[in-house]
Design an enzyme around this catalytic site. Structure first.
Site, PDB file in Angstrom:
ATOM      1  N   ASN A  80      -6.129  15.921 -45.544  1.00  0.00           N
ATOM      2  CA  ASN A  80      -6.941  16.010 -44.328  1.00  0.00           C
ATOM      3  C   ASN A  80      -6.118  16.336 -43.078  1.00  0.00           C
ATOM      4  O   ASN A  80      -5.021  15.804 -42.904  1.00  0.00           O
ATOM      5  CB  ASN A  80      -7.687  14.691 -44.110  1.00  0.00           C
ATOM      6  CG  ASN A  80      -8.690  14.414 -45.216  1.00  0.00           C
ATOM      7  OD1 ASN A  80      -9.280  15.343 -45.774  1.00  0.00           O
ATOM      8  ND2 ASN A  80      -8.854  13.152 -45.560  1.00  0.00           N
ATOM      9  N   SER A 138      -6.889  10.738 -48.851  1.00  0.00           N
ATOM     10  CA  SER A 138      -8.084   9.898 -48.819  1.00  0.00           C
ATOM     11  C   SER A 138      -7.865   8.710 -49.727  1.00  0.00           C
ATOM     12  O   SER A 138      -7.225   8.832 -50.771  1.00  0.00           O
ATOM     13  CB  SER A 138      -9.286  10.724 -49.283  1.00  0.00           C
ATOM     14  OG  SER A 138     -10.305   9.867 -49.790  1.00  0.00           O
ATOM     15  N   ASN A 183       0.817  -1.214   0.000  1.00  0.00           N
ATOM     16  CA  ASN A 183       0.000   0.000   0.000  1.00  0.00           C
ATOM     17  C   ASN A 183       0.855   1.270   0.000  1.00  0.00           C
ATOM     18  O   ASN A 183       0.592   2.198  -0.757  1.00  0.00           O
ATOM     19  CB  ASN A 183      -0.956   0.000   1.197  1.00  0.00           C
ATOM     20  CG  ASN A 183      -1.937  -1.161   1.124  1.00  0.00           C
ATOM     21  OD1 ASN A 183      -1.979  -1.866   0.116  1.00  0.00           O
ATOM     22  ND2 ASN A 183      -2.709  -1.368   2.186  1.00  0.00           N
ATOM     23  N   GLU A 217      -7.718  16.612 -35.892  1.00  0.00           N
ATOM     24  CA  GLU A 217      -8.975  15.920 -35.583  1.00  0.00           C
ATOM     25  C   GLU A 217      -8.770  14.876 -34.475  1.00  0.00           C
ATOM     26  O   GLU A 217      -9.580  14.746 -33.564  1.00  0.00           O
ATOM     27  CB  GLU A 217      -9.527  15.243 -36.825  1.00  0.00           C
ATOM     28  CG  GLU A 217      -9.986  16.242 -37.880  1.00  0.00           C
ATOM     29  CD  GLU A 217     -10.254  15.551 -39.208  1.00  0.00           C
ATOM     30  OE1 GLU A 217     -11.342  15.016 -39.371  1.00  0.00           O
ATOM     31  OE2 GLU A 217      -9.350  15.528 -40.061  1.00  0.00           O
ATOM     32  N   LYS A 233      -7.841  15.020 -51.748  1.00  0.00           N
ATOM     33  CA  LYS A 233      -7.963  15.384 -50.337  1.00  0.00           C
ATOM     34  C   LYS A 233      -6.626  15.517 -49.613  1.00  0.00           C
ATOM     35  O   LYS A 233      -5.677  14.803 -49.896  1.00  0.00           O
ATOM     36  CB  LYS A 233      -8.803  14.342 -49.593  1.00  0.00           C
ATOM     37  CG  LYS A 233     -10.269  14.324 -49.949  1.00  0.00           C
ATOM     38  CD  LYS A 233     -11.006  15.615 -49.593  1.00  0.00           C
ATOM     39  CE  LYS A 233     -11.189  15.798 -48.106  1.00  0.00           C
ATOM     40  NZ  LYS A 233     -12.209  14.895 -47.573  1.00  0.00           N
ATOM     41  N   HIS A 287     -18.601  34.073 -31.845  1.00  0.00           N
ATOM     42  CA  HIS A 287     -19.704  33.274 -32.418  1.00  0.00           C
ATOM     43  C   HIS A 287     -19.327  32.725 -33.787  1.00  0.00           C
ATOM     44  O   HIS A 287     -20.196  32.471 -34.611  1.00  0.00           O
ATOM     45  CB  HIS A 287     -20.998  34.098 -32.525  1.00  0.00           C
ATOM     46  CG  HIS A 287     -21.350  34.856 -31.295  1.00  0.00           C
ATOM     47  ND1 HIS A 287     -22.124  34.334 -30.286  1.00  0.00           N
ATOM     48  CD2 HIS A 287     -20.982  36.099 -30.879  1.00  0.00           C
ATOM     49  CE1 HIS A 287     -22.251  35.239 -29.315  1.00  0.00           C
ATOM     50  NE2 HIS A 287     -21.543  36.310 -29.655  1.00  0.00           N
TER      51      HIS A 287
HETATM   52  N1  ARG Z   1      -1.494  -3.529  -7.415  1.00  0.00           N
HETATM   53  C1  ARG Z   1      -1.968  -2.844  -6.279  1.00  0.00           C
HETATM   54  C2  ARG Z   1      -2.458  -1.470  -6.641  1.00  0.00           C
HETATM   55  O1  ARG Z   1      -2.174  -1.036  -7.699  1.00  0.00           O
HETATM   56  C3  ARG Z   1      -0.862  -2.729  -5.263  1.00  0.00           C
HETATM   57  C4  ARG Z   1      -1.311  -2.632  -3.875  1.00  0.00           C
HETATM   58  C5  ARG Z   1      -1.949  -3.875  -3.482  1.00  0.00           C
HETATM   59  N2  ARG Z   1      -2.275  -3.879  -2.100  1.00  0.00           N
HETATM   60  C6  ARG Z   1      -3.148  -4.748  -1.566  1.00  0.00           C
HETATM   61  N3  ARG Z   1      -3.380  -4.667  -0.316  1.00  0.00           N
HETATM   62  N4  ARG Z   1      -3.709  -5.688  -2.307  1.00  0.00           N
HETATM   63  O2  ARG Z   1      -3.157  -0.817  -5.919  1.00  0.00           O
END
Ligand code: ARG
Length: 459
Positions: free
Chosen positions: A282, A274, A107, A287, A280, A153
């Site tokens: 383009n 084209s 995390n 775009e 053409k 406009h």
């Molecule tokens: N691949 C996960 C993400 O992108 C990484 C973190 C995963 N953590 C967990 N507790 N499963 O968020």
């Protein structure tokens, strides 16, 4: 990685559903950088010996080299980039590798990786913005006396210098550069050490890690640090806004390149033909850019929608941040580069734009201003010139060809000097207030931009 608690293997469908390695492999340089810094802190805390630290650094450098060279096999059953690298490390160096994940969670690891990625890409996008500003500036410079009608406009309004029109985009892009810088400040905070959500009982020197990774600050709340993706939302917004600016420029370019306007000619290298109509040419680049602006907005909305219902702290939903992020970054970088190339190679057909800007109706406001300077209240002047416009349309006589008696029938203050007002160059020169398009002003602005872009403010 978590086999201790489980009795059966993960279903292969769940593996396919949950893996992110197919796209988050791109985080590998950042993941490795982060692990190297984390290992330094582990050693400083006495968790790793000097020799183990060395082995980890050596192993990670090897992995980096192998991935760079395309000699690394990413394994989907290892889910993501973090576990792929960690397991390769342990396979190579053994026990020391197995110590690396001490006081760390994926995390805080992913939060760090994505911040490092955003930090690098913000700088690259800023380079792209600068590149496009330079291309627009050189285009403005090389056609500095071209005149175009200015529109509201999409109806002809008043004449302006073509350079003034292009410099409007330099202003927009400058605000984008400013936003990138501002967003970068909030990206540039170090989250590692937040653990899964509550830090760790093994206390590491987070400031040391921050120094290793050149972060000026560390996050101050572990729960926020693992669940915060505001910085990605901000970056996606800034990118979407750059995309919106490019889309507006695209629309101008597309119009200018039509036979009806014919104000510019794009180079062969930046247009397509084209398969059916041989004549053409383009403006596909413009775009496509207009089209991609929709995707960039979509990516921003996608992330905001993912975030809006999340309870604290980390939730797997957050894995959905990466594809929109990578897509927006890739898209905007390419769009900025290709646009810069295309604009630098565009030819301005100033004879056509001057003809269009020479439409005498574009000076209707100037006649009203003339009356004001002779003491007529503006509202009245507006009405007088409105009636003259009606006369011009009914009789097919342009302002410069209307006889002085007719002018005087509309207002006694008209004198022979009214005809001098009806000159496009006079009209431009007269617009000399700050920000207005007199040639002298535009010349000063061109120099100002040249100065600014010679040494642009870094991140
Ligand atoms: N691949 C996960 C993400 O992108 C990484 C973190 C995963 N953590 C967990 N507790 N499963 O968020």
């Amino acid at each position: 990685m978590w086999k201790g608690r489980f009795q059966t293997d993960t279903s292969s469908l769940v593996q396919r559903y949950g893996e992110s390695i197919s796209y988050d492999w791109r985080l590998y340089p950042y993941d490795i950088q982060g692990s190297m810094a984390h290992a330094v802190a582990l050693q400083a805390a006495g968790i790793l010996t000097k020799a183990e630290l060395k082995a980890i650094h050596r192993g990670l450098r090897e992995i980096l080299r192998d991935i760079d060279a395309g000699n690394f096999e990413f394994r989907p059953e290892l889910e993501d980039i973090h576990m792929n690298i960690e397991s390769a490390l342990t396979a190579r160096i053994g026990a020391a590798g197995a110590k690396l994940h001490t006081a760390r969670s994926r995390n805080d690891q992913v939060a760090l990786d994505v911040r490092l990625y955003c930090r690098t890409e913000t700088a690259r996008i800023l380079d792209g913005v600068r590149g496009l500003q330079r291309a627009l500036l050189s285009c403005a410079r090389s056609h500095s006396d071209a005149v175009v009608p200015g529109y509201t406009h999409l109806q002809r309004g008043q004449p302006v210098l073509f350079a003034h029109h292009l410099l409007a985009y330099l202003e927009m892009l400058e605000r984008d550069a400013e936003r990138l810088r501002d967003c970068h400040r909030r990206i540039n905070v170090m989250p590692l050490g937040s653990g899964a959500l509550a830090g760790s009982t093994i206390v590491l020197d987070r400031e040391l890690v921050a120094r290793e990774l050149q972060f000026p600050a560390v996050t101050q709340n572990s729960m926020d640090a693992v669940s915060d993706r505001d910085f990605i939302a901000e970056l996606l917004f800034v990118i979407a806004l750059i995309g919106t600016h490019l889309s507006r420029l695209s629309e101008d370019v597309i119009l200018w390149a039509t036979a009806e306007f014919a104000f510019i000619e794009l180079s062969d290298a930046h247009t397509t033909g084209s398969s059916l109509m041989p004549q053409k040419k383009n403006p596909d680049v413009a775009e496509l850019t207009r089209g991609k602006a929709g995707r960039l907005t979509g990516n921003l909305i996608s992330l905001l929608t993912t975030l809006k219902g999340l309870p604290m702290t980390y939730n797997r939903d957050l894995q959905e941040d990466k594809e929109p992020l990578f897509d927006s970054v890739d898209t905007i970088r390419l769009a900025l580069d290709v646009f810069a190339e295309m604009m630098a190679a565009a030819r301005v057909r100033s004879e056509n734009s001057r003809r269009a800007a020479g439409d005498p109706f574009l000076l209707a406001t100037d006649i009203a201003d003339y009356l004001v300077l002779k003491g007529v209240p503006f509202r009245q002047a507006h009405e007088i010139v409105g009636k003259l416009t009606g006369h011009s349309l009914r009789t097919g006589t342009a302002f410069p060809d209307i006889a002085l008696e007719v002018y005087r029938e509309h207002s006694a203050v008209f004198g022979p000097d009214v005809y001098a007002v009806l000159d496009i160059d006079t009209a431009l020169k007269a617009r000399k207030g700050i920000g207005a398009p007199s040639p002298a002003n535009v010349g000063r602005q061109l120099s100002r931009w040249e100065r600014l872009l010679r040494q642009p403010k870094p991140l």
